[in-house]
Write an enzyme that holds these catalytic residues in place. Sequence first.
Site, PDB file in Angstrom:
ATOM      1  N   CYS A 113       0.827  -1.214   0.000  1.00 17.18           N
ATOM      2  CA  CYS A 113       0.000   0.000   0.000  1.00 17.18           C
ATOM      3  C   CYS A 113       0.862   1.264   0.000  1.00 17.18           C
ATOM      4  CB  CYS A 113      -1.006  -0.028   1.153  1.00 17.18           C
ATOM      5  SG  CYS A 113      -2.342   1.161   0.923  1.00 17.18           S
ATOM      6  N   HIS A 217      -3.824  -4.959   0.428  1.00 17.85           N
ATOM      7  CA  HIS A 217      -3.355  -5.354   1.762  1.00 17.85           C
ATOM      8  C   HIS A 217      -3.388  -6.874   1.943  1.00 17.85           C
ATOM      9  CE1 HIS A 217      -2.709  -1.559   3.957  1.00 17.85           C
ATOM     10  NE2 HIS A 217      -3.597  -1.064   3.110  1.00 17.85           N
ATOM     11  N   GLU A 219      -1.747  -8.675   3.915  1.00 19.63           N
ATOM     12  CA  GLU A 219      -1.544  -9.124   5.306  1.00 19.63           C
ATOM     13  C   GLU A 219      -2.858  -9.450   6.008  1.00 19.63           C
ATOM     14  OE1 GLU A 219      -1.348  -6.062   4.335  1.00 19.63           O
ATOM     15  OE2 GLU A 219      -2.321  -4.777   5.818  1.00 19.63           O
TER      16      GLU A 219
END
Length: 253
Positions: A113, A217, A219
């Site tokens: 990001c 994202h 994660e």
Amino acid sequence: MSLPFIGIPTHNERSKDDLAPPSYVMRQAYTWAVEEVGGAPFLVPLLSDKTTLRALYDQMDGLLLAGGGDLDPARYGEAPDPHLLDVDVLRDRVETIMTQWALSEGKPVFAICRGIQMVNVTAGGTLYQDVPSMCPSSITHMQRYRPRHYRAHTVEVAPGTRLHKSLGGSRIQVNSLHHQAIKDVAPGFVVSARAADGIVEGIESANGKFAVGVQWHPEVLAIEDTAMRQLFADFVEEARAYRAQRLGFSQAA
Ligand code: MN
């Protein structure tokens, strides 16, 4: 051999009480994802002294650049647009210094990001300071009022890239929590993924060193999605190889 160390620069969080000092903070999903694939994550404070920063950097086998606020547009030669959001100049400085070191020395970099924007700007590229106002035909890239793991749009991944190899496919569904995006891609980098509106969603180094960035994202998707987890696994594997090399072991050791 011990686990590869993955350094994650933090950001400043000001206290609501003006008299209290700020804190260095980072979302736990990043450290979780790194540990889950066999890396040893540590958080990096936003120190000023370059010798101390170098000492911390030298302990890393990989640099993870996480999400967060907007880069100072002065870093790519622009005045602030009215839509510019939070800028953290200390974080900008620490990340820029460490990204320069990593890119020039070939230390593995994984950028998420804000991180992909940091890599692009550090390597000489530019950003759209605000996608909704500057790219009128763009789709919604800021998924307000949706959970962070909500898949907001599709992304086309370019065959032959590291990203394609990690994800194992060409069309994926991603979350999207950004109002800025890459405008001019930095020299030495190739676009590895785009959204349907043409917005750049992935870049990587063209020189063979591991510098991979994604605009979404992974994660928060890695918990349930093995392809997203593989992005972290491939990064940590590169860091493991880098560690073996810098400590003088053969990769088999
Ligand atoms: Mn997006």
